[in-house]
Scaffold this active site. Structure first.
Site: not given
Length: 451
Positions: A60, A63-64, A142
């Site tokens: 994840h 992904e950023h 997040e």
């Protein structure tokens, strides 16, 4: 490059052609001139199931990081170039893949392909401590906003950890833990990228108003020189018994609006006929306001303000059936659970009625057709079936497979899987004002009953 083109029966006239570059990149093209737009979708075969203990959340995090610049595109340039050309874009991470996608005006497809190739081939040139720290903080924030600081926010994480035991590759969710995010080093990130962000570990689909020959030429031009990388290890085995064998249970006392009953059931692996049957069973039981659980709990008993039952499809491990019921004020979770079990037992014994079966199949058919009707949805499904099942053409016949399932198959899978000894249960008990209100309402109800 290899090349196949097939029009599947029942695909509504949709076609897809498949190609493979010398470096291993799989390419799927689907030509559709209905509107002057096109979608570019890139799936990497890496998700949280590929992570190891102590380093969760890397998939994840990447992904950023993929939006933080590459050799030719600095900073926020990927967003700026796509949006400046009239397109939209995003990326997502799951247990089983990470994907990136753009929907562009048709004449801007080359730009999207160049951008994706630039970061696949040269992200490490831009990855440094500053960008890592920046996105580490973004991901941690997040997590706070979506998990830690919202009512019921950690329910999914808790149930997943219960349904998949310690040491299982699906035991942790893609968001990762705060401790592991803090522990990730720049070298960890670089190694992760080298291992998984290679052309031979990806599928690229382009769908929409395209010239296939020209599109393929651009793909060869921009992606063809990126070297393959063969250090990837296969994901750890996700095999588990079909049934948990006992009811796992946890009570959570938090400041939430109301009592809640949530549960996760182990279901068949995605890509099987049994998974389609399970999806239909959950649709009849909890898919919308016409479902059995909504009619029983919300309309008839008025013991709940909401009741839903959905399916998390997984290919490398048992899928999950996800039950979510929010209680009405003053109602005990035990009463809701008894009603749920009553409905499940009746369904396991009798199966769906012909009307329920028709409605559920129509509902899933509509959802599938909605996905395939948009260039972005079709591009995503073509990638999904290529990465997880080895054949993108399966996306074009998914509707036929759902419609072929029989009512008896639906009843059989419900009887086998929707059982008390095959679920992890989470019970939420409110604290603070919500808990006091629930308690007061319960006491008032008891007084009225006594009268």
């Amino acid at each position: 490059m290899g090349h196949t083109a097939t029009q599947q029966a029942g695909s509504g006239g949709l076609t897809a052609t498949e190609h493979r570059l010398a470096n291993g990149l799989r390419v799927v093209l689907s030509e559709d001139h209905l509107t002057p737009v096109a979608a570019v979708c890139l799936w990497y075969d890496v998700g949280s199931r590929h992570e190891v203990k102590g380093r969760t959340g890397l998939a994840h995090l990447f992904e950023h990081l993929m939006f933080q610049g590459s050799a030719q595109v600095t900073g926020n340039g990927h967003f700026e170039l796509v949006q400046g050309a009239g397109g939209s874009l995003n990326g997502t991470t799951s247990f089983e893949r990470t994907n990136y996608f753009e929907t562009m005006p048709a004449h801007q497809v080359e730009l999207a392909l160049w951008l994706e190739a630039d970061r696949m081939g040269s992200l490490l040139a831009a990855l440094d401590e500053e960008s890592l720290e920046n996105q580490r903080d973004v991901v941690k924030n997040e997590r706070r906003q979506r998990y830690d600081n919202v009512p019921y926010g950690t329910a999914f994480e808790r149930l997943v950890a219960m349904a998949y035991p310690e040491g299982h590759p699906y035991h942790h969710t893609p968001i990762g833990s705060m401790a592991d995010l803090d522990a990730a080093s720049l070298e960890d990130a670089r190694t992760f990228f080298r291992t998984y962000y290679a052309p031979n570990n990806a599928v690229l689909s382009v769908v929409g108003d395209i010239d296939p020959e020209q599109t393929l030429a651009w793909i060869e031009k921009y992606f063809g020189s990126i070297p393959a990388h063969d250090a990837k290890q296969p994901p750890r085995d996700g095999t588990l018994p079909e049934v948990i064998g006992e009811q796992l249970r946890e009570v959570v006392r938090e400041d939430v609006p109301s009592r809640a009953l949530m549960a996760a059931y182990r279901l068949p692996h995605d890509g099987t006929r049994e998974a389609d049957a399970a999806d239909l069973a959950l649709t009849v039981l909890g898919g919308g306001e016409s479902s059995r659980l909504h009619n029983r709990l919300v309309r008839r008993d008025r013991s709940a303000v909401g009741a839903g039952f959905g399916m998390l499809r997984l290919a490398g491990a048992p899928s999950l059936g996800w039950l979510d019921v929010k209680a009405s004020a003053g109602v005990e979770v035990a009463d809701i659970e008894a009603a749920v079990d009553d409905e499940l037992a009746r369904f396991a014994a009798e199966g769906p009625t012909p009307e329920e079966m028709e409605r559920a199949q129509a509902q899933l058919e509509r959802e599938w057709l909605d996905r395939l009707a948009t260039v972005g949805g079709r591009a995503d499904e073509l990638c999904r079936f290529a990465v997880l099942f080895g054949d993108p053409q399966l996306a074009l016949t998914a509707v036929d497979r759902v419609l072929a399932v029989t009512a008896d198959e639906v009843r059989t899978v419900a009887a086998a899987r929707l059982r008390p000894d095959n679920r992890a249960v989470l019970v939420y008990e409110p604290t603070g004002a919500a808990g006091e209100d629930a308690g007061a309402a319960a006491n008032e109800g008891e007084g009225e009953s006594a009268q």
